[in-house]
Design an enzyme around this catalytic site. Structure first.
Site, PDB file in Angstrom:
ATOM      1  N   GLU A 252       0.799  -1.226   0.097  1.00  0.00           N
ATOM      2  CA  GLU A 252       0.132   0.124   0.032  1.00  0.00           C
ATOM      3  C   GLU A 252       0.891   1.286   0.138  1.00  0.00           C
ATOM      4  O   GLU A 252       1.996   1.146   0.895  1.00  0.00           O
ATOM      5  CB  GLU A 252      -0.894  -0.080   1.196  1.00  0.00           C
ATOM      6  CG  GLU A 252      -1.956   1.416   1.375  1.00  0.00           C
ATOM      7  CD  GLU A 252      -2.597   1.358   2.603  1.00  0.00           C
ATOM      8  OE1 GLU A 252      -3.115   0.322   3.216  1.00  0.00           O
ATOM      9  OE2 GLU A 252      -2.751   2.148   3.425  1.00  0.00           O
ATOM     10  N   GLU A 257      -1.759  11.602   3.638  1.00  0.00           N
ATOM     11  CA  GLU A 257      -3.162  11.525   4.698  1.00  0.00           C
ATOM     12  C   GLU A 257      -3.044  12.547   5.793  1.00  0.00           C
ATOM     13  O   GLU A 257      -1.771  13.059   6.177  1.00  0.00           O
ATOM     14  CB  GLU A 257      -3.094   9.812   5.474  1.00  0.00           C
ATOM     15  CG  GLU A 257      -2.975   8.734   4.566  1.00  0.00           C
ATOM     16  CD  GLU A 257      -3.100   7.465   5.424  1.00  0.00           C
ATOM     17  OE1 GLU A 257      -4.419   7.010   5.904  1.00  0.00           O
ATOM     18  OE2 GLU A 257      -1.883   7.156   5.892  1.00  0.00           O
TER      19      GLU A 257
END
Length: 374
Positions: A252, A257
């Site tokens: 991933e 974020e």
């Protein structure tokens, strides 16, 4: 109800038809009959030569017809018309800056009745492409979110999942609209907007995938994003493998974020079997980005077979090398697809609780671009 015509009415109608026939015979069929008037149409100027910086240009339209209009396909410029229901009007052509080091051109067809005129718009090339990609990369895919009101279904896929699906998040992901027809994603003002709000006691939001069945292997990937404000928000710009089998083994890539209880601190992370947050071995880096909430900033990643480096407004955020330790440490040699989502609550977003008075909130994306080496 049927209507009947009496004899007297029939005689009167017959007389009328006969009179019309005689009149038509008397004024038709001769060599001197007047022909339909041809419409005269002119535009000035017929050619626009725009600079690389762009600008606004006006074209005058004159017609002997009652009205006029324009037609054109997808183009790099926009057109506004005025006085289209009169014989004299104008077109305003708005040309944005050319980001590419190549000249570009387009056509506008002006119409009035059967008459047609073509206006050609040509724009000079930029001295150097204004995109931020490193030297040696070329643009292979982009979405500037300038067309329509919905995401292009050929490129984008909505996730549909209930609350608690991952990370104990509270939102419900739906396909474009809620049961009451409210949009969780829409194109507005040249931006992709991902909305999160409460409806009938449930939280709804959007999570979308670009080229989910194809993805890209290596490249420079960048997006301009405005983050929302509010404790409970968890927006992200990240990537997952096209041929996903298990996590974290297949990897991933989190380009950006942020969580609302820690405003303006943006993070990048990589997940794999050998480095994952669940056992404290994650590869991650956090950076303060003033105005990340409420202003647009660029978040990017350069990804090669040897290294992944992420950037915030061109400043290096995280860098990780392929150390040659195998797939457990480097599963990043397969195609990955792009994800934008706005989560609410969950293990990280809700680590300090959520504040529902902040709802509704919106994450905005100005553009996303993918470059690969030539």
């Amino acid at each position: 109800m049927k209507r009947f015509i009496n004899v007297h009415q029939r005689i009167m109608l017959s007389s009328v038809f006969l009179s019309l026939a005689v009149a038509l015979m008397g004024c038709g069929g001769g060599e001197d009959d007047p022909k339909p008037t041809e419409i005269s149409l002119s535009v000035s100027p017929e050619t626009i030569n725009a600079s690389a910086d762009g600008g606004t240009y006006t074209v005058s339209v004159n017609t002997t017809g009652k009205e006029w209009g324009v037609a054109m396909g997808e183009n790099f410029f926009t057109v506004k018309t005025e006085n289209t229901s009169s014989q004299m009007g104008t077109m305003t052509i708005m040309v944005p800056a050319n980001p590419m080091a190549e000249e570009r051109s387009g056509l506008i067809t002006v119409m009035s009745g059967a008459a047609r005129k073509i206006v050609t718009v040509t724009q000079a090339a930029a001295e150097k492409a204004t995109y931020n990609a490193p030297e040696g990369y070329q643009l292979v895919w982009q979405d500037e979110f300038n067309e329509g009101t919905e995401l292009n279904k050929a490129d984008w896929t909505h996730e549909v999942q209930g609350s608690g699906w991952v990370n104990h998040e509270l939102q419900n992901y739906v396909n474009h609209t809620t049961p009451k027809g409210r949009y969780v994603t829409e194109i507005s003002g040249g931006k992709l907007q991902i909305h999160c709000f409460k409806e009938d006691g449930k939280i709804y939001s959007g999570r979308v995938y670009a080229k989910v069945k194809e993805g890209w292997k290596y490249g420079y990937i960048e997006a301009s994003i405005k983050l929302p404000k509010g404790k409970g928000t968890w927006p992200a710009f990240w990537m997952m493998p096209v041929n996903f089998r298990s996590w974290p083994a297949d990897g991933e890539i989190d380009i950006m974020e942020e969580v609302g209880y820690h405003p303006d601190y943006v993070s990048s992370s990589l997940h794999a079997t050998a480095h994952v947050h669940s056992n404290g071995t994650q590869v991650t880096h956090e950076m303060y980005c003033k105005g990340a909430e409420g202003e647009f900033h660029t978040y990017a990643m350069e990804w090669t077979a040897q290294n992944i480096t992420t950037y915030v407004d061109g400043k290096k955020q995280l860098s990780y090398d392929n150390r040659g330790l195998g797939r457990d440490d480097w599963p990043y040699n397969d195609p990955f697809y792009i994800i934008f989502n706005l989560a609410w609550g969950g293990d990280w977003g809700g680590a300090q609780g959520v504040d529902e008075t902040a709802l509704p909130v919106t994450m905005e994306v100005d553009y996303v671009r993918v470059f690969q080496k030539k």
